[in-house]
Design an enzyme around this catalytic site. Structure first.
Site, PDB file in Angstrom:
ATOM      1  N   TYR A 142      -0.008 -26.415  70.350  1.00 54.32           N
ATOM      2  CA  TYR A 142       0.293 -24.987  70.445  1.00 54.32           C
ATOM      3  C   TYR A 142       1.552 -24.837  71.271  1.00 54.32           C
ATOM      4  O   TYR A 142       1.549 -25.045  72.483  1.00 54.32           O
ATOM      5  CB  TYR A 142      -0.888 -24.250  71.074  1.00 54.32           C
ATOM      6  CG  TYR A 142      -0.740 -22.751  71.175  1.00 54.32           C
ATOM      7  CD1 TYR A 142       0.268 -22.053  70.517  1.00 54.32           C
ATOM      8  CD2 TYR A 142      -1.631 -22.006  71.935  1.00 54.32           C
ATOM      9  CE1 TYR A 142       0.387 -20.677  70.614  1.00 54.32           C
ATOM     10  CE2 TYR A 142      -1.533 -20.629  72.042  1.00 54.32           C
ATOM     11  CZ  TYR A 142      -0.515 -19.968  71.378  1.00 54.32           C
ATOM     12  OH  TYR A 142      -0.398 -18.605  71.479  1.00 54.32           O
ATOM     13  N   LYS A 170       0.687 -25.042  66.023  1.00 57.38           N
ATOM     14  CA  LYS A 170       0.708 -23.578  66.026  1.00 57.38           C
ATOM     15  C   LYS A 170       2.017 -23.164  66.664  1.00 57.38           C
ATOM     16  O   LYS A 170       2.266 -23.427  67.841  1.00 57.38           O
ATOM     17  CB  LYS A 170      -0.484 -23.016  66.807  1.00 57.38           C
ATOM     18  CG  LYS A 170      -0.479 -21.496  66.909  1.00 57.38           C
ATOM     19  CD  LYS A 170      -1.625 -20.981  67.775  1.00 57.38           C
ATOM     20  CE  LYS A 170      -1.534 -19.466  67.959  1.00 57.38           C
ATOM     21  NZ  LYS A 170      -2.581 -18.952  68.873  1.00 57.38           N
ATOM     22  N   VAL A 210      -2.466 -18.762  62.504  1.00 58.73           N
ATOM     23  CA  VAL A 210      -3.461 -18.558  63.552  1.00 58.73           C
ATOM     24  C   VAL A 210      -3.115 -17.194  64.134  1.00 58.73           C
ATOM     25  O   VAL A 210      -2.167 -17.051  64.902  1.00 58.73           O
ATOM     26  CB  VAL A 210      -3.425 -19.646  64.626  1.00 58.73           C
ATOM     27  CG1 VAL A 210      -4.478 -19.364  65.703  1.00 58.73           C
ATOM     28  CG2 VAL A 210      -3.667 -21.020  64.004  1.00 58.73           C
TER      29      VAL A 210
END
Length: 299
Positions: A142, A170, A210
């Protein structure tokens, strides 16, 4: 058993970074979490991320995080991927959380860039590698330098992609040029972590989202994605443009705050926030209603 996935879409395509419902007195609302998780999957999500920043992970205990993973897994079974956020700025702590999530049955891990202590790229490489080494679960990186203070450089992403369990990223970096190079060079499954850039990131190789706004517009996001996959650029653009008021309204202030307010307006479990987050003011709530209505959201 997790839902069917492919190397190209290891966690599905439309995932919600789920809020953590609390009771009126601020305790963890496991029943509410299960009802919300089931609702989100029914709406079309094929993945849920729990214990991320949108889940108020900075203010939930390790025990609460474990209870939440178990409750959501019980609620959705094999109908969706359940990804456990385990990121901290302490590698040992993240490894412990990862092992706990694996024991609890999570299907994958979300590991955010360590925040505040601003490690160099070699530190990031060793941090993420240690997490990936700690369990048998697939890992989604992330990358969100606006919160962490440090971006994951493309060269570091390419190095990490060589790890067999680091399978996705992400992306909340907000840089389509860097994303293009990183997607091309790493081969990782790329997920948009910035709702305003969902369509642009698809155009340079992302496989899904996401999302935060998917709490209220999952069917629309699926329509956008499916139009893009079918090559219908005009339709995908039209959906994107219809959702612009939602993208804007849900991030006029901190996203957890507006998301919980929107869910409450719709009658879904959400509950209060834990400090230092605070509820919307009456004026902010009125503006949120205007924004959501402009984007076609029913309240």
């Amino acid at each position: 058993m997790a839902p069917i996935s492919t190397p190209q879409t290891p966690f599905g395509r439309v995932l919600t970074a789920m809020v953590t419902p609390f009771t009126a007195d601020g305790a963890l609302d496991l029943d509410g979490a299960q009802r919300l998780a089931a609702h989100l999957v029914d709406a079309g999500n094929d993945g849920l991320v729990v214990n991320g920043t949108t889940g108020e992970s900075p203010t939930t205990s390790d025990a609460e995080k474990d209870q939440l993973v178990r409750a959501v897994l019980e609620a959705v079974g094999d109908r969706a991927h359940v990804i456990a956020g385990i990121g901290t700025n302490d590698t040992r702590h993240s490894v412990e959380l990862a092992r706990t999530a694996e024991r609890s049955g999570a299907h994958g891990l979300l590991a955010v860039t360590p925040y505040y202590n601003k490690p160099p790229q070699e530190g990031l490489y060793r941090h993420f590698s240690a997490i990936a080494d700690a369990t048998g679960l697939p890992v989604m990186l992330y990358d969100i330098p606006g919160r962490s203070g440090v971006p994951i450089d493309t060269e570091t992403i390419v190095r990490l992609a060589a790890h067999p369990r680091i399978v996705a990223n992400k992306d909340a970096k907000g840089d389509l040029g860097r994303a293009s190079w990183a997607i091309a060079r790493s081969g990782l499954a790329w997920y948009s972590g910035d709702d305003m850039l969902n369509l642009p990131l698809l155009s340079v190789g992302a496989v899904g989202f996401v999302s935060v706004v998917s709490h209220v517009v999952t069917p629309e996001l699926r329509a956008l994605l499916e139009a893009h996959l079918a090559g219908d650029v005009q339709k995908a653009t039209e959906v994107h443009q219809r959702l612009l008021p939602v993208f804007t309204g849900m991030f006029r202030t901190q996203g957890v705050i507006t998301t919980k307010a929107a869910l409450t307006l719709q009658g879904h479990p959400a509950g209060p926030l834990r400090l230092p987050l605070v509820e919307l003011s009456p004026d902010e709530t009125a503006q949120l209603k205007i924004d959501l209505a402009a984007g076609g959201v029913q309240l």
